[in-house]
Design a protein around this motif. Structure first.
Motif, PDB file in Angstrom:
ATOM      1  N   UNK A  10       0.824  -1.215   0.000  1.00 25.95           N
ATOM      2  CA  UNK A  10       0.000   0.000   0.000  1.00 25.95           C
ATOM      3  C   UNK A  10       0.856   1.262   0.000  1.00 25.95           C
ATOM      4  N   UNK A  11       2.097   1.155   0.475  1.00 25.12           N
ATOM      5  CA  UNK A  11       2.960   2.331   0.522  1.00 25.12           C
ATOM      6  C   UNK A  11       3.580   2.652  -0.826  1.00 25.12           C
ATOM      7  N   UNK A  12       3.668   1.647  -1.703  1.00 27.36           N
ATOM      8  CA  UNK A  12       4.242   1.830  -3.042  1.00 27.36           C
ATOM      9  C   UNK A  12       5.610   2.510  -2.982  1.00 27.36           C
ATOM     10  N   UNK A  13       6.461   2.016  -2.111  1.00 26.92           N
ATOM     11  CA  UNK A  13       7.792   2.602  -1.954  1.00 26.92           C
ATOM     12  C   UNK A  13       8.691   2.164  -3.109  1.00 26.92           C
ATOM     13  N   UNK A  14       9.391   3.100  -3.694  1.00 30.47           N
ATOM     14  CA  UNK A  14      10.306   2.799  -4.795  1.00 30.47           C
ATOM     15  C   UNK A  14      11.751   2.927  -4.314  1.00 30.47           C
ATOM     16  N   UNK A  15      12.531   1.859  -4.501  1.00 25.29           N
ATOM     17  CA  UNK A  15      13.951   1.868  -4.161  1.00 25.29           C
ATOM     18  C   UNK A  15      14.718   2.380  -5.380  1.00 25.29           C
ATOM     19  N   UNK A  16      15.455   3.457  -5.216  1.00 28.36           N
ATOM     20  CA  UNK A  16      16.178   4.068  -6.324  1.00 28.36           C
ATOM     21  C   UNK A  16      17.676   3.885  -6.120  1.00 28.36           C
ATOM     22  N   UNK A  17      18.328   3.265  -7.113  1.00 25.92           N
ATOM     23  CA  UNK A  17      19.775   3.069  -7.053  1.00 25.92           C
ATOM     24  C   UNK A  17      20.475   4.288  -7.645  1.00 25.92           C
ATOM     25  N   UNK A  18      21.380   4.872  -6.873  1.00 28.83           N
ATOM     26  CA  UNK A  18      22.042   6.107  -7.262  1.00 28.83           C
ATOM     27  C   UNK A  18      23.533   5.895  -7.502  1.00 28.83           C
ATOM     28  N   UNK A  19      24.102   6.769  -8.303  1.00 28.96           N
ATOM     29  CA  UNK A  19      25.540   6.722  -8.545  1.00 28.96           C
ATOM     30  C   UNK A  19      26.302   7.009  -7.250  1.00 28.96           C
ATOM     31  N   UNK A  20      27.446   6.361  -7.108  1.00 30.27           N
ATOM     32  CA  UNK A  20      28.292   6.607  -5.943  1.00 30.27           C
ATOM     33  C   UNK A  20      29.042   7.915  -6.178  1.00 30.27           C
ATOM     34  N   UNK A  21      28.624   8.956  -5.509  1.00 27.18           N
ATOM     35  CA  UNK A  21      29.225  10.271  -5.689  1.00 27.18           C
ATOM     36  C   UNK A  21      28.929  11.121  -4.462  1.00 27.18           C
ATOM     37  N   UNK A  22      29.846  12.004  -4.146  1.00 32.31           N
ATOM     38  CA  UNK A  22      29.679  12.895  -2.998  1.00 32.31           C
ATOM     39  C   UNK A  22      29.336  14.298  -3.491  1.00 32.31           C
ATOM     40  N   UNK A  23      28.374  15.043  -2.854  1.00 29.25           N
ATOM     41  CA  UNK A  23      27.538  14.684  -1.694  1.00 29.25           C
ATOM     42  C   UNK A  23      26.140  14.216  -2.107  1.00 29.25           C
ATOM     43  N   UNK A  24      26.053  12.975  -2.579  1.00 28.77           N
ATOM     44  CA  UNK A  24      24.785  12.427  -3.053  1.00 28.77           C
ATOM     45  C   UNK A  24      23.696  12.470  -1.988  1.00 28.77           C
ATOM     46  N   UNK A  25      24.085  12.384  -0.696  1.00 32.78           N
ATOM     47  CA  UNK A  25      23.102  12.329   0.374  1.00 32.78           C
ATOM     48  C   UNK A  25      22.555  13.669   0.826  1.00 32.78           C
ATOM     49  N   UNK A  26      23.071  14.777   0.315  1.00 32.12           N
ATOM     50  CA  UNK A  26      22.507  16.081   0.665  1.00 32.12           C
ATOM     51  C   UNK A  26      21.091  16.170   0.120  1.00 32.12           C
ATOM     52  N   UNK A  27      20.172  16.751   0.906  1.00 32.42           N
ATOM     53  CA  UNK A  27      18.761  16.673   0.528  1.00 32.42           C
ATOM     54  C   UNK A  27      18.474  17.320  -0.825  1.00 32.42           C
ATOM     55  N   UNK A  28      19.094  18.447  -1.115  1.00 30.28           N
ATOM     56  CA  UNK A  28      18.855  19.086  -2.409  1.00 30.28           C
ATOM     57  C   UNK A  28      19.422  18.257  -3.552  1.00 30.28           C
ATOM     58  N   UNK A  29      20.522  17.549  -3.288  1.00 33.85           N
ATOM     59  CA  UNK A  29      21.109  16.695  -4.307  1.00 33.85           C
ATOM     60  C   UNK A  29      20.237  15.466  -4.553  1.00 33.85           C
ATOM     61  N   UNK A  30      19.657  14.919  -3.491  1.00 33.52           N
ATOM     62  CA  UNK A  30      18.757  13.776  -3.637  1.00 33.52           C
ATOM     63  C   UNK A  30      17.526  14.141  -4.449  1.00 33.52           C
ATOM     64  N   UNK A  31      16.981  15.298  -4.160  1.00 37.98           N
ATOM     65  CA  UNK A  31      15.804  15.767  -4.901  1.00 37.98           C
ATOM     66  C   UNK A  31      16.149  15.936  -6.370  1.00 37.98           C
ATOM     67  N   UNK A  32      17.320  16.488  -6.641  1.00 33.89           N
ATOM     68  CA  UNK A  32      17.764  16.676  -8.022  1.00 33.89           C
ATOM     69  C   UNK A  32      17.982  15.344  -8.715  1.00 33.89           C
ATOM     70  N   UNK A  33      18.611  14.391  -8.008  1.00 29.78           N
ATOM     71  CA  UNK A  33      18.923  13.099  -8.614  1.00 29.78           C
ATOM     72  C   UNK A  33      17.671  12.268  -8.896  1.00 29.78           C
ATOM     73  N   UNK A  34      16.768  12.215  -7.927  1.00 29.03           N
ATOM     74  CA  UNK A  34      15.605  11.330  -8.046  1.00 29.03           C
ATOM     75  C   UNK A  34      14.460  11.968  -8.829  1.00 29.03           C
ATOM     76  N   UNK A  35      14.169  13.216  -8.550  1.00 29.99           N
ATOM     77  CA  UNK A  35      13.007  13.867  -9.161  1.00 29.99           C
ATOM     78  C   UNK A  35      13.354  14.827 -10.285  1.00 29.99           C
ATOM     79  N   UNK A  36      14.643  15.101 -10.446  1.00 25.54           N
ATOM     80  CA  UNK A  36      15.094  16.073 -11.451  1.00 25.54           C
ATOM     81  C   UNK A  36      14.457  17.437 -11.222  1.00 25.54           C
ATOM     82  N   UNK A  37      14.311  17.792  -9.954  1.00 25.96           N
ATOM     83  CA  UNK A  37      13.747  19.079  -9.580  1.00 25.96           C
ATOM     84  C   UNK A  37      14.797  19.881  -8.801  1.00 25.96           C
TER      85      UNK A  37
END
Length: 450
Positions: free
Chosen positions: A229-256
């Protein structure tokens, strides 16, 4: 010709690729650190106002008992990590370098240090009650920033959370604490997401994980199937720093892009660290407040690298001794101790400071791992521009900082800098760019208050 299937890994623009150094601990299962005799609980371990002590010297306290209450909305409660006795309420050294009010506790040597479990019926709570529970649990972001979780998850009436993004990147070198949480406790991660779904009601939820954590990706993919019911999507990301920064995650996953001067929630995005999500689940499933956390102990100068479940307030010295201590005999001279990762971590001058809620790792680095060289003039190579994930001009900011033109740095979007240190990492002249930016921000804050 052979046909090959290529997996396109999502990522953001710019950034750097430092050596990972995760091999020492990425397969090390989480161990519980033995309980020691003395604990120091600083009353300021998070962004916001410090807490107020509720105990007195000589008072007996139980493990998980409330010992300090929040003093403002941007503040959280603190709890005793052990059964024991309060020995002092006084100033003590904080990992941040300051002396702060702290509660000192001596553990009861005859106690089994166990807590009774009692689930909290979170489905019956209102949004306000949910926020109050998180504040009283002492929950903060475990990714390093230590932002109070009750504020993070309290979406104002004029905003909404369309996309919930769980940060499982752990892009800092050496650190593997979040990796082990995902690999060993995928059910807790999914339970935490279920709880957040109930109150945030996002349209879509993503878990972003870097490609070097295949076991975590597989474990969470299987766990997510139990929550269709949660429909969670696991997204595999490139190994790069700082991939874990919230703005970078939004850019990587949503292209926003999160516009300058705004926060992710303004665009309907909410990002939370995976360890925090698992801790939220543990609290509501057992009523255990945030009194311990997983910490990576690593570096070439530590005898036994490990991932440990450490009570808040344990001293660095005790944790390092539990890992066999330093390899070098002249540890004080040859070892650089960092709390956190090597990119954004904080060097320590003493081993007597305590583990706090935001401590994700302890690194014991040898001289060969510490970048020490002379600083030269900027050669205008442009590497810092190519590295900056926020598209700033670190070279210009550095020149302004050198001249003490701190207000002019604001015009160059200084406040958009997230202090990831990518610019300092790539600078061939060894210019401490990110350090000068931190100083400039602090000076501008002081001038604004004055």
């Amino acid at each position: 010709f052979l046909n090959h299937n290529f997996i396109v890994l999502l990522t953001f623009s710019n950034g750097v690729h430092p050596q990972e150094f995760k091999g020492w601990t990425h397969e090390k299962a989480i161990e519980r650190l033995p309980f020691f005799e003395d604990y120091v609980i600083p009353l300021s371990q998070h962004i916001g106002a410090p807490a107020k002590s509720l105990v007195r010297k000589g008072q007996k306290v139980s493990r998980g008992e409330l010992i300090a209450e929040p003093t403002a909305y941007l503040s959280v409660a603190y709890h005793s990590p052990v059964d024991g006795f309060v020995t002092a309420i006084e100033l003590a050294e904080h990992p941040g370098g300051k002396m702060v009010p702290s509660i000192k506790i001596k553990a009861d040597r005859f106690s089994a240090q166990r807590m009774s479990k009692k689930a909290i019926n979170w489905k019956s709570l209102s949004k306000k009650e949910f926020s109050q529970q998180l504040q009283q649990s002492g929950m903060v972001g475990l990714g390093g920033a230590a932002f109070p979780s009750h504020v993070k998850f309290a979406v104002p009436d004029d905003k909404k959370c369309d996309y919930l993004i769980i940060n499982g990147c752990e892009c800092e070198p050496f650190l593997t604490a979040d990796h082990r949480v995902m690999a060993e406790y995928p059910e807790e991660v999914m339970k935490g997401i279920e709880i957040l779904h109930h109150f945030l009601k996002p349209k879509k939820t993503y878990i972003g994980i870097e490609a070097n954590k295949a076991d975590a990706i597989n474990k969470l993919t299987q766990a997510a199937k139990q929550y269709p019911a949660l429909a969670v999507e696991i997204v595999t990301l490139e190994v790069k720093y700082p991939q874990g920064a919230e703005k970078m995650l939004i850019s990587a996953i949503l292209k926003k892009e999160v516009p300058s001067g705004t926060i992710p929630l303004d665009g309907g995005y909410l990002v939370s660290n995976v360890g925090t999500v698992a801790a939220v689940a543990e609290y509501f499933e057992s009523a255990k407040p945030l009194i311990e956390r997983v910490v990576t102990i690593s570096g070439s100068n530590i005898k036994r690298p490990a991932n440990l479940l450490v009570p808040i307030g344990t001293s660095l010295k005790q944790v390092l001794e539990a890992c066999g201590g330093f390899k070098s005999s002249a540890s004080g001279e040859s070892t650089r101790i960092l709390l956190g990762g090597p990119m954004m971590g904080m060097a320590q001058k003493s081993l007597d400071v305590p583990i706090v809620k935001g401590t994700s790792g302890i690194l014991a680095l040898s001289p060969a791992e510490v970048r020490n060289f002379d600083t030269y003039k900027c050669i205008r190579c442009g590497r810092c521009l190519d590295a900056c994930p926020m598209f700033l001009n670190p070279s210009t900011l550095g020149l302004l900082a050198k001249k003490g033109m701190y207000e002019e740095m604001l015009e160059e979007n200084l406040l958009d800098c997230m202090e990831c240190a990518s610019c300092s990492y790539v600078c061939p002249s060894g210019i401490p760019l990110v350090q000068s930016f931190r100083v400039a921000k602090a000076i501008n804050r002081e001038r604004k208050v004055a």
